[in-house]
Design a protein around this motif. Sequence first.
Motif, PDB file in Angstrom:
ATOM      1  N   MET A 187       0.835  -1.208   0.000  1.00  0.00           N
ATOM      2  CA  MET A 187       0.000   0.000   0.000  1.00  0.00           C
ATOM      3  C   MET A 187       0.870   1.259   0.000  1.00  0.00           C
ATOM      4  SD  MET A 187      -3.265  -0.866  -0.012  1.00  0.00           S
ATOM      5  CE  MET A 187      -4.366   0.234   0.880  1.00  0.00           C
ATOM      6  N   VAL A 188       1.922   1.261   0.800  1.00  0.00           N
ATOM      7  CA  VAL A 188       2.830   2.411   0.814  1.00  0.00           C
ATOM      8  C   VAL A 188       3.536   2.539  -0.536  1.00  0.00           C
ATOM      9  CG1 VAL A 188       4.919   3.375   1.839  1.00  0.00           C
ATOM     10  CG2 VAL A 188       3.177   2.372   3.306  1.00  0.00           C
ATOM     11  N   GLY A 189       3.961   1.409  -1.115  1.00  0.00           N
ATOM     12  CA  GLY A 189       4.617   1.437  -2.420  1.00  0.00           C
ATOM     13  C   GLY A 189       3.729   2.027  -3.491  1.00  0.00           C
ATOM     14  N   LEU A 190       2.441   1.676  -3.472  1.00  0.00           N
ATOM     15  CA  LEU A 190       1.495   2.237  -4.447  1.00  0.00           C
ATOM     16  C   LEU A 190       1.395   3.747  -4.301  1.00  0.00           C
ATOM     17  CD1 LEU A 190      -0.688   1.968  -6.600  1.00  0.00           C
ATOM     18  CD2 LEU A 190      -2.333   1.436  -4.784  1.00  0.00           C
ATOM     19  N   ALA A 191       1.338   4.216  -3.059  1.00  0.00           N
ATOM     20  CA  ALA A 191       1.255   5.660  -2.818  1.00  0.00           C
ATOM     21  C   ALA A 191       2.508   6.372  -3.309  1.00  0.00           C
ATOM     22  CB  ALA A 191       1.041   5.930  -1.326  1.00  0.00           C
ATOM     23  N   LEU A 192       3.679   5.799  -3.051  1.00  0.00           N
ATOM     24  CA  LEU A 192       4.929   6.434  -3.474  1.00  0.00           C
ATOM     25  C   LEU A 192       5.078   6.424  -4.992  1.00  0.00           C
ATOM     26  CD1 LEU A 192       7.416   5.094  -0.761  1.00  0.00           C
ATOM     27  CD2 LEU A 192       6.363   7.355  -0.911  1.00  0.00           C
ATOM     28  N   LEU A 193       4.579   5.390  -5.655  1.00  0.00           N
ATOM     29  CA  LEU A 193       4.606   5.378  -7.120  1.00  0.00           C
ATOM     30  C   LEU A 193       3.781   6.522  -7.684  1.00  0.00           C
ATOM     31  CD1 LEU A 193       4.296   1.555  -7.930  1.00  0.00           C
ATOM     32  CD2 LEU A 193       6.277   3.018  -8.331  1.00  0.00           C
ATOM     33  N   LEU A 194       2.634   6.778  -7.087  1.00  0.00           N
ATOM     34  CA  LEU A 194       1.814   7.912  -7.539  1.00  0.00           C
ATOM     35  C   LEU A 194       2.553   9.229  -7.345  1.00  0.00           C
ATOM     36  CD1 LEU A 194      -1.708   6.953  -6.112  1.00  0.00           C
ATOM     37  CD2 LEU A 194      -1.012   6.943  -8.505  1.00  0.00           C
ATOM     38  N   LEU A 195       3.237   9.367  -6.216  1.00  0.00           N
ATOM     39  CA  LEU A 195       3.908  10.625  -5.885  1.00  0.00           C
ATOM     40  C   LEU A 195       5.132  10.883  -6.742  1.00  0.00           C
ATOM     41  CD1 LEU A 195       3.663  10.435  -1.992  1.00  0.00           C
ATOM     42  CD2 LEU A 195       2.521  12.110  -3.449  1.00  0.00           C
ATOM     43  N   HIS A 196       5.806   9.820  -7.189  1.00  0.00           N
ATOM     44  CA  HIS A 196       7.084  10.006  -7.876  1.00  0.00           C
ATOM     45  C   HIS A 196       7.058   9.662  -9.360  1.00  0.00           C
ATOM     46  CE1 HIS A 196       9.386  11.026  -4.297  1.00  0.00           C
ATOM     47  NE2 HIS A 196       8.665  10.137  -3.661  1.00  0.00           N
ATOM     48  N   PHE A 197       5.910   9.216  -9.872  1.00  0.00           N
ATOM     49  CA  PHE A 197       5.822   8.928 -11.301  1.00  0.00           C
ATOM     50  C   PHE A 197       4.662   9.644 -11.965  1.00  0.00           C
ATOM     51  CE2 PHE A 197       8.548   5.582  -9.822  1.00  0.00           C
ATOM     52  CZ  PHE A 197       9.429   5.383 -10.869  1.00  0.00           C
ATOM     53  N   ILE A 239      -3.446  13.984  -6.267  1.00  0.00           N
ATOM     54  CA  ILE A 239      -2.490  12.887  -6.087  1.00  0.00           C
ATOM     55  C   ILE A 239      -1.997  12.842  -4.645  1.00  0.00           C
ATOM     56  CG2 ILE A 239      -0.163  12.104  -6.697  1.00  0.00           C
ATOM     57  CD1 ILE A 239      -2.203  11.366  -8.766  1.00  0.00           C
ATOM     58  N   LEU A 240      -1.709  14.013  -4.062  1.00  0.00           N
ATOM     59  CA  LEU A 240      -1.269  14.052  -2.664  1.00  0.00           C
ATOM     60  C   LEU A 240      -2.336  13.480  -1.734  1.00  0.00           C
ATOM     61  CD1 LEU A 240       0.377  17.607  -2.478  1.00  0.00           C
ATOM     62  CD2 LEU A 240       1.553  15.416  -2.326  1.00  0.00           C
ATOM     63  N   THR A 241      -3.590  13.863  -1.971  1.00  0.00           N
ATOM     64  CA  THR A 241      -4.679  13.362  -1.138  1.00  0.00           C
ATOM     65  C   THR A 241      -4.877  11.872  -1.338  1.00  0.00           C
ATOM     66  OG1 THR A 241      -5.767  15.522  -1.273  1.00  0.00           O
ATOM     67  CG2 THR A 241      -7.121  13.651  -0.586  1.00  0.00           C
ATOM     68  N   LEU A 242      -4.806  11.426  -2.597  1.00  0.00           N
ATOM     69  CA  LEU A 242      -4.992  10.007  -2.900  1.00  0.00           C
ATOM     70  C   LEU A 242      -3.882   9.178  -2.266  1.00  0.00           C
ATOM     71  CD1 LEU A 242      -6.640   7.890  -4.416  1.00  0.00           C
ATOM     72  CD2 LEU A 242      -5.225   8.343  -6.442  1.00  0.00           C
ATOM     73  N   GLY A 267      -3.815   1.630   4.262  1.00  0.00           N
ATOM     74  CA  GLY A 267      -2.812   0.590   4.469  1.00  0.00           C
ATOM     75  C   GLY A 267      -2.483   0.399   5.939  1.00  0.00           C
ATOM     76  N   VAL A 268      -2.403   1.508   6.679  1.00  0.00           N
ATOM     77  CA  VAL A 268      -2.125   1.420   8.124  1.00  0.00           C
ATOM     78  C   VAL A 268      -3.253   0.668   8.833  1.00  0.00           C
ATOM     79  CG1 VAL A 268      -1.865   2.749  10.247  1.00  0.00           C
ATOM     80  CG2 VAL A 268      -0.703   3.502   8.166  1.00  0.00           C
ATOM     81  N   VAL A 269      -4.500   1.027   8.497  1.00  0.00           N
ATOM     82  CA  VAL A 269      -5.646   0.372   9.132  1.00  0.00           C
ATOM     83  C   VAL A 269      -5.707  -1.108   8.748  1.00  0.00           C
ATOM     84  CG1 VAL A 269      -8.160   0.316   9.253  1.00  0.00           C
ATOM     85  CG2 VAL A 269      -6.967   2.499   9.282  1.00  0.00           C
ATOM     86  N   ALA A 270      -5.495  -1.397   7.448  1.00  0.00           N
ATOM     87  CA  ALA A 270      -5.535  -2.791   6.993  1.00  0.00           C
ATOM     88  C   ALA A 270      -4.468  -3.614   7.699  1.00  0.00           C
ATOM     89  CB  ALA A 270      -5.347  -2.848   5.477  1.00  0.00           C
ATOM     90  N   MET A 271      -3.246  -3.054   7.807  1.00  0.00           N
ATOM     91  CA  MET A 271      -2.171  -3.774   8.493  1.00  0.00           C
ATOM     92  C   MET A 271      -2.552  -4.063   9.943  1.00  0.00           C
ATOM     93  SD  MET A 271       0.507  -3.231  10.714  1.00  0.00           S
ATOM     94  CE  MET A 271       0.705  -4.897  11.288  1.00  0.00           C
ATOM     95  N   HIS A 272      -3.160  -3.072  10.597  1.00  0.00           N
ATOM     96  CA  HIS A 272      -3.524  -3.237  12.010  1.00  0.00           C
ATOM     97  C   HIS A 272      -4.525  -4.370  12.189  1.00  0.00           C
ATOM     98  CE1 HIS A 272      -4.558  -2.022  16.150  1.00  0.00           C
ATOM     99  NE2 HIS A 272      -5.792  -2.340  15.789  1.00  0.00           N
TER     100      HIS A 272
END
Length: 370
Positions: A91-101, A108-111, A119-124
Amino acid sequence: MEFLDYTHNLWLVAASLSISMVAGFTGLSLTKGIAGQTVAMRKLSVSLAAVALGGGIWSMHFVAMLGLQLPIPIYYDAMITLGSILVAILMVGLALLLLHFYRRTPLILTLAGGIVGLGVVAMHYIGMSGLELCRAVYTLPGVGLAVLASCVLNIAAFWVAYGQRRHRNILLGTVCFGVSVFAVHFAAIAGTRFVAVDSLLEIGPLIGNETLAIGVLLSSFMLCGAFLLSGVTFLTPAAKTEPDPEPGTAPQGDAPGPLPVLRIPYEQNGQTHFIDARDVAFMRAEGHYTLLYAGAERYFCVWSITEAERRLAAGPFVKSHRSYLINPAHIVHFERRKDNGFCHFSLGAQTITTPVSRSRLPALREALGL
């Protein structure tokens, strides 16, 4: 249904907050300045940052779980526990791909922040589902509060950290990210009750608190090592009061200073390309980014106008206005007004005019030999 009483070990609670802060700083620092890298290197940097942030979310959760003191022994299903860290990293990787590609717009920042929040909630909750000999009982308001808090806090963290990629923003983003992961965990725990169960429903092998502690210790050790490596490069420029050494600038030390940047990166169709700086007529600020004007074409550059001015300090550009960097070699006509001026550029079949502010007139006239 009889609920179990529980308490928290305050030392481990403090340790969990420290882990989330370390992970946030490491992940956000690893992605600083990667706009000028090749696509392959950017993918590697994003992957490492995703592991740091996602692994930090997982480590924080289980350090806090080690500090959760119940009156019965508890175990964790190893397969579910492993799945929870993979979800966080993906989930974090998907967010960073949006931010850097992709272009870093408010959407995009909000998404990206929302994706990390989910991702944090799902992991918990995936991690909590791995509990054995003990079952977590949730309430709808508790789950709703955890989801809302996670999304809001992580969106705020990414707006701060990626609003401008400066040291101050990264540090503030680290605090926001660390506090968000920490707060979401304990907000979720506050809305959770525990009951003892007799049967085991394991999918994979079981791990106890002792084994879990070893795993958390190893992951935390690696995070701290990455934190130290990131901190060295992060703090060194501050000690020298000089900017980060970036591609196209001279190394720190005995070098004479920044070298002219020969190529400027721009984004097109999800890929990074480069253009010779001498072919660019001028650069115009577009929010936190810039637009490059070269010939009849216009390109999107991830640099802010401030970053572009710093990187291109050795030339060939001159700042003519707070929103413009111009290349005097491409000016075809200069018009002086009472308190300001205008530069005219012939780009393809059209003529484009850019403003010159009063305070910038002397430097521009000097560059034009007037």
